[in-house]
Structure formats: structure tokens, C-alpha cells
Design a protein around this motif. Structure first.
Motif, PDB file in Angstrom:
ATOM      1  N   UNK A  32       0.853  -1.189   0.000  1.00  3.34           N
ATOM      2  CA  UNK A  32       0.000   0.000   0.000  1.00  3.34           C
ATOM      3  C   UNK A  32       0.882   1.229   0.000  1.00  3.34           C
ATOM      4  N   UNK A  33       0.547   2.175  -0.864  1.00  2.00           N
ATOM      5  CA  UNK A  33       1.218   3.467  -0.897  1.00  2.00           C
ATOM      6  C   UNK A  33       0.180   4.480  -0.421  1.00  2.00           C
ATOM      7  N   UNK A  34       0.356   4.932   0.802  1.00  6.55           N
ATOM      8  CA  UNK A  34      -0.663   5.729   1.494  1.00  6.55           C
ATOM      9  C   UNK A  34      -1.940   4.891   1.527  1.00  6.55           C
TER      10      UNK A  34
ATOM     11  N   UNK B 179      -8.206   4.229   6.426  1.00  6.96           N
ATOM     12  CA  UNK B 179      -7.120   4.067   5.449  1.00  6.96           C
ATOM     13  C   UNK B 179      -6.316   5.347   5.257  1.00  6.96           C
ATOM     14  N   UNK B 180      -6.884   6.493   5.569  1.00  6.91           N
ATOM     15  CA  UNK B 180      -6.150   7.761   5.453  1.00  6.91           C
ATOM     16  C   UNK B 180      -4.984   7.820   6.446  1.00  6.91           C
ATOM     17  N   UNK B 181      -4.996   6.978   7.486  1.00  9.15           N
ATOM     18  CA  UNK B 181      -3.900   6.928   8.467  1.00  9.15           C
ATOM     19  C   UNK B 181      -2.668   6.222   7.907  1.00  9.15           C
ATOM     20  N   UNK B 182      -2.873   5.385   6.902  1.00 11.33           N
ATOM     21  CA  UNK B 182      -1.801   4.540   6.377  1.00 11.33           C
ATOM     22  C   UNK B 182      -0.821   5.367   5.546  1.00 11.33           C
ATOM     23  N   UNK B 183       0.460   5.195   5.830  1.00  9.17           N
ATOM     24  CA  UNK B 183       1.501   5.832   5.026  1.00  9.17           C
ATOM     25  C   UNK B 183       2.102   4.803   4.069  1.00  9.17           C
TER      26      UNK B 183
END
Length: 173
Positions: free
Chosen positions: A105-107, A137-141
Motif C-alpha cells: 500500500x502506498x498511502x 485508510x487515510x492513516x496509512x503511510x
């Protein structure tokens, strides 16, 4: 089944001595070669760890594997591990010995082609995100399929925090 409870005093004594000697050898070799011997850093490390466990069990339990043979097999496995750790410093050998990490995952974007390469399903990915306590999912970097087979989830609730590029330098995108 009738042999489940059979054991001679001699065989019990031999197992006890072998356990102590093998334990000492594993301790000694691990101190000499280093903790990497049991680290899960690459598929080779994992294979060596399994092989060491197999040699230990075979030496302790099987009558046809002597203490000297088992000790020598352990010595060779640790030596191979030590040589591999030195070879990893050379880029060509590092590429040959270690798996590369893969970005899943990219972001908040799921990289489906990389999921397929890694044989990871979306359900596996969702499970890892839940394990990491990702609520949105917005938390994922980034989510990385590591060279060890582990999945790392890099996330934050701070929308202004960006991921440092250095953390992904060896990760295939």
C-alpha cells in the motif's frame, strides 16, 4: 505403540548427556556467530534455524546420530550462517541471498499487482491493518511485505506527518 513407555537407563542417560552438550554447543556457537543465527531476517536465516532445530532433535533422540556427528553438523550450519552474513555485505550476494521487500500500500492506495506478486490477499491485508489498529485508510503511510515474510504497517493519526523516504529505500514499489 507398546514401545511408548520403553526406555533403558542407558538410553535415558545418553539423552540427558546429549541434551546438555548440545545445549552448550548451541549457546557457544550462538555467542560466537551472533544472534542472527536465530533471527528471522531472510529465508536463508529461517532455513538455517529449522535445520539447527532438526539437527538438535535428531542428535538428542536418534540412536544412529552420534553426539560428535550432531555437534559437527551444528558447527557447519553456524559456519554457513556466518559466511552468509559476511557475503551479505557484498551487494551481488545480498541480492542473491535475501528477498526484497515489496510495497503493498502506498498511502491509502492498495497496490493490487504487488499483492498478487506477494501472494497476499486483500483479506490478509485487512487483517494486518486491523492488527496495527488502523481505523481509517487515510492513516496509512505504507504497508510493506518484508523480506522476512512479515507485513509492516506504517501509520499515524497525524494527517500532517509524512513518511521519511529512507524507510522505503530498499522496498520495491
Amino acid at each position: 505403540m507398546e514401545k511408548w513407555f520403553e526406555a533403558s537407563t542407558t538410553s535415558i542417560f545418553a539423552i540427558a548427556i546429549t541434551c546438555f552438550v548440545i545445549y552448550f554447543l548451541v549457546f557457544l556457537f550462538t555467542r560466537i556467530v551472533g544472534k542472527r543465527s536465530f533471527a528471522k531476517m531472510s529465508s536463508l536465516d529461517f532455513a538455517v534455524t529449522i535445520a539447527i532445530g532438526s539437527v538438535i532433535a535428531s542428535t538428542i533422540i536418534l540412536k544412529n546420530v552420534s553426539l560428535v556427528q550432531g555437534g559437527f553438523a551444528l558447527l557447519l550450519l553456524y559456519f554457513i550462517q556466518w559466511i552468509a552474513s559476511k557475503l551479505r555485505r557484498v551487494e551481488a550476494f545480498k541480492k542473491m541471498l535475501d528477498n526484497t521487500s515489496l510495497l503493498l500500500m502506498d498511502k491509502s492506495e492498495i497496490l493490487h499487482h504487488n499483492l498478487k506478486k506477494a501472494n497476499v490477499t486483500e483479506d490478509d491485508l485487512k487483517a494486518k491493518l486491523r492488527e496495527a489498529n488502523v481505523l481509517n485508510l487515510a492513516e496509512v503511510r505504507a504497508v510493506v511485505f518484508e523480506s522476512t515474510g512479515d507485513i509492516s504497517v506504517l501509520h499515524t493519526n497525524d494527517a500532517n506527518k509524512e513518511l521519511e523516504d529512507w524507510l522505503l529505500t530498499d522496498v520495491t514499489r
